[in-house]
Design a protein around this motif. Structure first.
Motif, mmCIF file in Angstrom:
data_model
loop_
_atom_site.group_PDB
_atom_site.id
_atom_site.type_symbol
_atom_site.label_atom_id
_atom_site.label_comp_id
_atom_site.label_asym_id
_atom_site.label_seq_id
_atom_site.Cartn_x
_atom_site.Cartn_y
_atom_site.Cartn_z
ATOM 1 N N ALA A 31 0.839 -1.206 0.000
ATOM 2 C CA ALA A 31 0.000 0.000 0.000
ATOM 3 C C ALA A 31 0.867 1.246 0.000
ATOM 4 O O ALA A 31 1.921 1.284 0.643
ATOM 5 C CB ALA A 31 -0.925 -0.012 1.207
ATOM 6 N N ASP A 32 0.415 2.281 -0.729
ATOM 7 C CA ASP A 32 1.253 3.468 -0.907
ATOM 8 C C ASP A 32 1.048 4.537 0.172
ATOM 9 O O ASP A 32 1.678 5.594 0.123
ATOM 10 C CB ASP A 32 1.027 4.080 -2.289
ATOM 11 N N GLY A 33 0.162 4.312 1.109
ATOM 12 C CA GLY A 33 0.006 5.274 2.192
ATOM 13 C C GLY A 33 -1.082 6.309 1.952
ATOM 14 O O GLY A 33 -1.406 7.088 2.853
ATOM 15 N N THR A 34 -1.664 6.323 0.745
ATOM 16 C CA THR A 34 -2.701 7.313 0.446
ATOM 17 C C THR A 34 -3.906 7.153 1.366
ATOM 18 O O THR A 34 -4.435 8.137 1.900
ATOM 19 C CB THR A 34 -3.160 7.159 -1.019
ATOM 20 N N ASP A 35 -4.332 5.908 1.554
ATOM 21 C CA ASP A 35 -5.510 5.675 2.394
ATOM 22 C C ASP A 35 -5.219 5.994 3.859
ATOM 23 O O ASP A 35 -6.091 6.478 4.580
ATOM 24 C CB ASP A 35 -5.986 4.222 2.248
ATOM 25 N N ALA A 36 -3.993 5.734 4.287
ATOM 26 C CA ALA A 36 -3.622 6.067 5.674
ATOM 27 C C ALA A 36 -3.667 7.573 5.899
ATOM 28 O O ALA A 36 -4.167 8.051 6.925
ATOM 29 C CB ALA A 36 -2.228 5.516 5.980
ATOM 30 N N THR A 37 -3.169 8.324 4.923
ATOM 31 C CA THR A 37 -3.201 9.786 5.011
ATOM 32 C C THR A 37 -4.634 10.287 5.050
ATOM 33 O O THR A 37 -4.986 11.176 5.839
ATOM 34 C CB THR A 37 -2.466 10.398 3.800
ATOM 35 N N ALA A 38 -5.473 9.716 4.196
ATOM 36 C CA ALA A 38 -6.881 10.123 4.137
ATOM 37 C C ALA A 38 -7.575 9.827 5.471
ATOM 38 O O ALA A 38 -8.383 10.625 5.953
ATOM 39 C CB ALA A 38 -7.586 9.408 2.989
ATOM 40 N N GLU A 39 -7.240 8.688 6.072
ATOM 41 C CA GLU A 39 -7.858 8.324 7.357
ATOM 42 C C GLU A 39 -7.486 9.348 8.430
ATOM 43 O O GLU A 39 -8.339 9.801 9.203
ATOM 44 C CB GLU A 39 -7.398 6.922 7.770
ATOM 45 N N GLN A 40 -6.230 9.712 8.459
ATOM 46 C CA GLN A 40 -5.783 10.680 9.462
ATOM 47 C C GLN A 40 -6.438 12.045 9.252
ATOM 48 O O GLN A 40 -6.850 12.708 10.216
ATOM 49 C CB GLN A 40 -4.257 10.807 9.424
ATOM 50 N N ALA A 41 -6.569 12.443 7.977
ATOM 51 C CA ALA A 41 -7.212 13.728 7.674
ATOM 52 C C ALA A 41 -8.674 13.704 8.114
ATOM 53 O O ALA A 41 -9.196 14.686 8.666
ATOM 54 C CB ALA A 41 -7.104 14.021 6.184
ATOM 55 N N MET A 42 -9.330 12.561 7.901
ATOM 56 C CA MET A 42 -10.727 12.437 8.320
ATOM 57 C C MET A 42 -10.837 12.579 9.842
ATOM 58 O O MET A 42 -11.683 13.331 10.345
ATOM 59 C CB MET A 42 -11.293 11.076 7.891
ATOM 60 N N LEU A 43 -9.983 11.884 10.571
ATOM 61 C CA LEU A 43 -10.038 11.946 12.033
ATOM 62 C C LEU A 43 -9.812 13.371 12.518
ATOM 63 O O LEU A 43 -10.471 13.837 13.453
ATOM 64 C CB LEU A 43 -9.004 10.984 12.640
ATOM 65 N N ALA A 44 -8.913 14.094 11.852
ATOM 66 C CA ALA A 44 -8.635 15.475 12.242
ATOM 67 C C ALA A 44 -9.874 16.353 12.038
ATOM 68 O O ALA A 44 -10.138 17.262 12.830
ATOM 69 C CB ALA A 44 -7.458 16.014 11.433
ATOM 70 N N ARG A 45 -10.649 16.062 10.990
ATOM 71 C CA ARG A 45 -11.845 16.879 10.726
ATOM 72 C C ARG A 45 -12.888 16.742 11.830
ATOM 73 O O ARG A 45 -13.648 17.659 12.103
ATOM 74 C CB ARG A 45 -12.468 16.482 9.386
ATOM 75 N N TYR A 46 -12.944 15.584 12.465
ATOM 76 C CA TYR A 46 -13.968 15.382 13.499
ATOM 77 C C TYR A 46 -13.427 15.587 14.915
ATOM 78 O O TYR A 46 -14.172 15.917 15.822
ATOM 79 C CB TYR A 46 -14.566 13.962 13.387
ATOM 80 N N LEU A 47 -12.135 15.329 15.085
ATOM 81 C CA LEU A 47 -11.601 15.286 16.452
ATOM 82 C C LEU A 47 -10.475 16.291 16.692
ATOM 83 O O LEU A 47 -9.992 16.414 17.811
ATOM 84 C CB LEU A 47 -11.078 13.868 16.763
ATOM 85 N N GLY A 48 -10.047 16.951 15.646
ATOM 86 C CA GLY A 48 -8.929 17.872 15.792
ATOM 87 C C GLY A 48 -7.604 17.195 15.505
ATOM 88 O O GLY A 48 -7.529 15.963 15.394
ATOM 89 N N ASP A 49 -6.569 17.998 15.388
ATOM 90 C CA ASP A 49 -5.237 17.454 15.085
ATOM 91 C C ASP A 49 -4.769 16.540 16.215
ATOM 92 O O ASP A 49 -5.094 16.752 17.370
ATOM 93 C CB ASP A 49 -4.225 18.603 14.906
ATOM 94 N N GLY A 50 -4.019 15.541 15.847
ATOM 95 C CA GLY A 50 -3.471 14.637 16.847
ATOM 96 C C GLY A 50 -4.228 13.322 16.925
ATOM 97 O O GLY A 50 -3.694 12.342 17.417
ATOM 98 N N ALA A 51 -5.478 13.325 16.458
ATOM 99 C CA ALA A 51 -6.225 12.072 16.462
ATOM 100 C C ALA A 51 -5.713 11.190 15.333
ATOM 101 O O ALA A 51 -5.617 11.637 14.195
ATOM 102 C CB ALA A 51 -7.719 12.349 16.272
ATOM 103 N N ALA A 52 -5.347 9.955 15.652
ATOM 104 C CA ALA A 52 -4.805 9.078 14.612
ATOM 105 C C ALA A 52 -4.945 7.617 15.023
ATOM 106 O O ALA A 52 -5.099 7.303 16.202
ATOM 107 C CB ALA A 52 -3.333 9.405 14.363
ATOM 108 N N GLY A 53 -4.883 6.766 14.021
ATOM 109 C CA GLY A 53 -4.819 5.323 14.262
ATOM 110 C C GLY A 53 -6.017 4.771 14.997
ATOM 111 O O GLY A 53 -7.105 5.358 15.011
ATOM 112 N N ALA A 54 -5.794 3.621 15.644
ATOM 113 C CA ALA A 54 -6.883 2.914 16.313
ATOM 114 C C ALA A 54 -7.492 3.761 17.431
ATOM 115 O O ALA A 54 -8.713 3.769 17.624
ATOM 116 C CB ALA A 54 -6.383 1.581 16.868
ATOM 117 N N ALA A 55 -6.644 4.514 18.156
ATOM 118 C CA ALA A 55 -7.169 5.359 19.241
ATOM 119 C C ALA A 55 -8.079 6.440 18.679
ATOM 120 O O ALA A 55 -9.129 6.753 19.260
ATOM 121 C CB ALA A 55 -6.019 5.983 20.029
ATOM 122 N N GLY A 56 -7.678 7.021 17.546
ATOM 123 C CA GLY A 56 -8.503 8.034 16.907
ATOM 124 C C GLY A 56 -9.826 7.463 16.426
ATOM 125 O O GLY A 56 -10.888 8.081 16.607
ATOM 126 N N LEU A 57 -9.777 6.280 15.833
ATOM 127 C CA LEU A 57 -11.008 5.640 15.362
ATOM 128 C C LEU A 57 -11.927 5.309 16.539
ATOM 129 O O LEU A 57 -13.157 5.447 16.444
ATOM 130 C CB LEU A 57 -10.681 4.369 14.564
#
Lengths: 340, 126
Positions: B50-76
């Motif tokens: 995987a090229d990381g595009t989907d991972a970047t998109a996931e992190q951007a999505m989490l930031a939109r709902y939870l603010g910067d710093g939300a990431a990964g399983a904890a963010g989800l």
């Protein structure tokens, strides 16, 4: 070490001896068993076929035993399964005749015996093999008639199922189990939230099969012969059983045939209305299909949890964990109106 | 550091070939689990590639709902809790679109052939 496939000789011998003892206790010293066949069907249930031989009479029977009892098991114990079968068989519904239940004086526990019914359960064969064309043509009407008749029964004699969590609130119960087993699934939460905000208002409560789907019913060339796997029976809204059969996950490649991969909804709903006296509300069925995706996902969460915790490890259970994404995808596509 | 050939992917292909080669000799449960093993190896190959595009998109999505710093399983997990609380009810259409993209990213690894044509070729645009 695995439960089935590599069942040790000693285990086979002890089961055979236990079966023989149980049969002699109930049918007399002259009775015996023969043609014992250990099948590999069922994930947490042991299934053994055998002939009950009594003089010149011979009858094929099926021994079912619960072997793995997962924590917070979502399944009925064998005693209550047998009670459901005993309640329904006299009503003339197509299901295996209950023969006897094991008790404390038997060497085998958590088990019962039912009549063997000849036929096919494997979805791909039923949906694709030319020999089942006639059965396929009849399926939607037969499935509707079966559920209609089941749901028309007085649920009072099944009051012993009222304490089953799925009888109280299937959505809350299912989400609570996902919480216990773990994993992070915002998509399931979104669907659960949608379900909370759109709960159906119907109040009819019936005895439900609880797992009425392709794979859990036995057909021959002429049509439906027996409905199996009653371990999810509970009380609830009748549309729950209809939605489960129509769940996209159980169409086995035939996504354009919503009724279990067999055919269209109209004849299924019409037969149901005719047999039960209650018309089907397609929107309510859709609500239960959205719920059904969560429920199907939750069984996969359970298998992945069992694998992760080492309770029962296998490549198949590991795959269940990753397959949750496929269920979430179909769920969201259905919620968005792209899939029907 | 640089390892000698075969590469990770070539090693996985080699194991896959071996499992496929012995599968016809297996029966029942073992055969089924061998097929599942091949399925799992394919998942691993796609995930490693995987090229990381989907991972970047996931992190951007989490930031939109939870603010910067939300990431990964904890963010989800935090997003899941927010949805359950009802605090995001007003954004449910937006969430449906965003979570569809998140799940498409998972399906691309698990079984890309299961994706609807509308999700097959296109990569999430940021």
């Amino acid at each position: 070490m695995t439960e089935q496939g590599t069942t040790s000789t000693a285990l086979r011998e002890s089961i055979t001896a236990g079966l023989r003892q149980a049969v002699k206790r109930r049918f007399g010293a002259a009775a015996d068993i023969d043609a014992v066949e250990f099948t590999s069907l069922g994930g947490s249930n042991r299934t053994v076929l055998f002939d009950l031989v009594d003089g010149t009479a011979r009858r094929r029977l099926v021994f079912r035993q619960e072997t793995i009892i997962p924590a917070n098991s979502p399944f009925l114990d064998p005693a209550r399964q047998f009670r459901v079968l005993s309640l329904l068989y006299p009503e003339g519904l197509p299901l295996p005749e209950p023969i006897f239940e094991f008790d404390d004086e038997d060497s085998l526990a958590r088990a019962y015996v039912v009549a063997f019914v000849e036929g096919e359960t494997v979805p791909r064969r039923l949906l694709d093999a030319p020999r089942y064309e006639r059965a396929r043509q009849r399926f939607c009407a037969q499935a509707g008639e079966f559920l209609g008749r089941l749901h028309a029964l007085d649920p009072a004699p099944a009051a012993f199922l009222a304490e089953v969590p799925d009888s109280i609130d299937p959505l809350a119960t299912t989400m609570a189990r996902i919480d216990r087993w773990g994993g992070v699934h915002p998509a399931l939460e979104l669907a659960a939230r949608w379900l909370e905000r759109h709960r159906p208002t119907s109040t009819r409560r019936c005895l439900l099969h609880g797992d009425f789907r392709t794979g859990n019913m036995l057909l021959d060339e002429e049509g439906m012969r027996a409905v199996l796997d009653w371990e999810c029976a509970h009380l609830g809204a009748p549309a729950e059983d209809l939605g489960w059969l129509c769940l996209r996950s159980f169409r086995f490649g035939h996504v354009d045939r919503p009724v279990g991969g067999f055919g269209p909804r109209e004849p299924f709903y019409a037969a149901y209305a005719s047999a039960s006296g209650h018309p089907v509300d397609p929107e309510e069925v859709r609500w239960w299909e959205i719920f059904g995706f969560i429920r199907w996902a939750h069984y996969n969460v359970m298998q992945a949890y069992g694998h992760q915790t080492g309770a029962r490890r296998s490549a198949a259970f590991a795959a269940c964990g990753r397959n949750i994404a496929l269920i979430e995808y179909e769920l969201l596509m259905t919620l968005a109106g792209h899939y029907h | 550091m640089t390892q000698d050939a075969p590469s990770i992917d070539e090693l996985l292909v080699t194991v896959r070939e071996f499992v496929q080669e012995i599968t016809p000799q297996l029966d029942g449960r073992d055969r089924y689990h061998a097929q599942c093993a091949v399925y799992l190896l394919d998942i691993v190959r796609r995930e490693l590639g995987a090229d990381g595009t989907d991972a970047t998109a996931e992190q951007a999505m989490l930031a939109r709902y939870l603010g910067d710093g939300a990431a990964g399983a904890a963010g989800l997990a935090a997003l899941a809790a927010e949805i359950r609380s009802g605090r995001l009810d007003a954004r449910s259409d937006e969430l449906l679109a965003d979570l569809t993209r998140q799940v498409v990213g998972k399906v691309r690894i698990t079984r890309p052939d299961q994706l609807h044509p509308m999700h097959r070729e296109s990569r999430p645009a940021e």
